[in-house]
Design a protein around this motif. Structure first.
Motif: not given
Length: 362
Positions: A130, A153-156, A170, A172, A179
């Motif tokens: 990344d 956008q946030c992955r989590c 992270r 993406w 990422d």
């Protein structure tokens, strides 16, 4: 060929640039068919050095002696990696432009920095996971918002106060090559006293051909390599050495050209063992001056046992990970008693089942 012998042979392959006399040793074993190619491919893939190996073979005229299917596979992976890295560099330029319009200068870290800093002969050599970059603490959440506005956008789910995190979770972007991780601090708080934004910015520079980007000095890249590989990812505790990490380290040391200062005295011994085992695995010298202390070190012994015995590897790593998890749980349980913020964070996570897997990372 045992796993340990294969591991050593891969080091010999990577050493051909600085030990051209090794070419005949490599070629001899390729021609006689003594290499377990499936295990070779798996090991190179696990260490993220497949393109590095292929381009080294190509440079030393080994490729034409490889099995046809293997040659085609290595070539395809390398070609795909080169194309992806081109996109990553473009993505880094986009990130830089977006942030600089708000007077924020990102400082790129680790693999993405190596791409634009010409550490390798060509960009296809280095596999990158990344894009990591560091910003001033006061620009940290602003950077998240600025990049969110251009599609990241946030992955989590974000738990608790993001200002307590080393880097934002992270992010993406659709059609993005990689990422991104926006760092508030370059390393965990425990190590940030000797590698932090103020220390880094005093020596950072813009790579040739990339005047708008910033990267760490080679000295700080070496220190970050050690912290990331051996302390942050438990390489020291687990007896693990990544060929990608030590090949980066070799190139950085070669370019830096002098002893590395700036490692905290508490970790100087660990850093010395890591630098020595990197030299040993890449055959950088005959190790006459420190072969005995290296081979007596616990880190070296565990590393060798990991390679020699799958049973030892599984048992030792299982025990160490269990200890790490118990310590993490204990810290959290004690913290719940004294910290309202931590209680809220845990209760928030209880509503999301995967939370338990995150505990050891706190």
């Amino acid at each position: 060929m045992t796993n340990r012998e294969l591991y050593k042979w891969i080091g010999i392959c990577l050493a051909m640039d600085h030990r051209p006399d090794y070419r005949n040793r490599v070629l001899e074993q390729v021609v006689e068919g003594s290499i377990p190619w499936e295990l070779f491919v798996s090991t190179c893939s696990n260490h993220l050095i497949t393109p590095t190996i292929f381009l080294t073979f190509k440079k030393h005229d080994i490729v034409r002696h490889l099995p046809q299917g293997l040659m085609e596979y290595l070539a395809e992976v390398t070609q795909l990696n080169a194309a992806r890295n081109e996109k990553i560099i473009s993505q880094m330029a986009e990130i830089t432009d977006a942030l600089r319009s708000y007077r924020i200068n990102p400082i790129f870290l680790k693999g993405s920095a190596h791409l634009i800093d010409q550490l390798y002969p060509e960009i296809a050599y280095r596999m990158v996971g990344d894009i990591d970059f560091l910003v001033r603490e006061q620009d940290y959440l602003r950077s998240v918002q600025i990049l969110s506005d251009i599609g990241y956008q946030c992955r989590c789910q974000v738990y608790g106060d993001p200002m307590n995190l080393k880097h934002y979770p992270r992010m993406w972007k659709e059609n993005g090559a990689a990422d991104i991780e926006i760092h508030r601090i370059p390393v965990s708080e425990k190590y940030a006293k000797w590698l932090n934004y103020q220390v880094i910015v005093s020596e950072m520079y813009s790579p040739i051909g990339n005047p708008d980007c910033f990267v760490l000095s080679d000295k700080h890249k070496i220190i970050l390599n050690f912290i990331h590989s051996q302390l942050g990812h438990s390489g020291k505790t687990m007896g693990i050495v990544s060929y990608r990490d030590i090949y980066d380290l070799h190139l950085l040391m070669q370019r830096h050209g002098k002893p590395v200062s700036g490692v905290d005295s508490e970790f100087a011994g660990s850093a010395g063992s890591y630098f020595q085992i990197a030299d040993h695995l890449l055959h950088l010298n005959d190790l006459k001056e420190y072969s005995i202390p290296l081979k007596r070190s616990l880190f070296f012994k565990i590393h060798q046992l990991n390679l020699s015995s799958r049973t030892f590897y599984l048992i030792y790593h299982g025990l160490r990970r269990t200890i790490i998890r118990i310590r993490a749980y204990s810290r959290i349980l004690l913290g719940i008693v004294t910290s309202a913020e931590l209680r809220k964070l845990v209760f928030d996570r209880l509503s999301h089942p995967p939370w338990i897997r995150k505990f050891p990372q706190w």
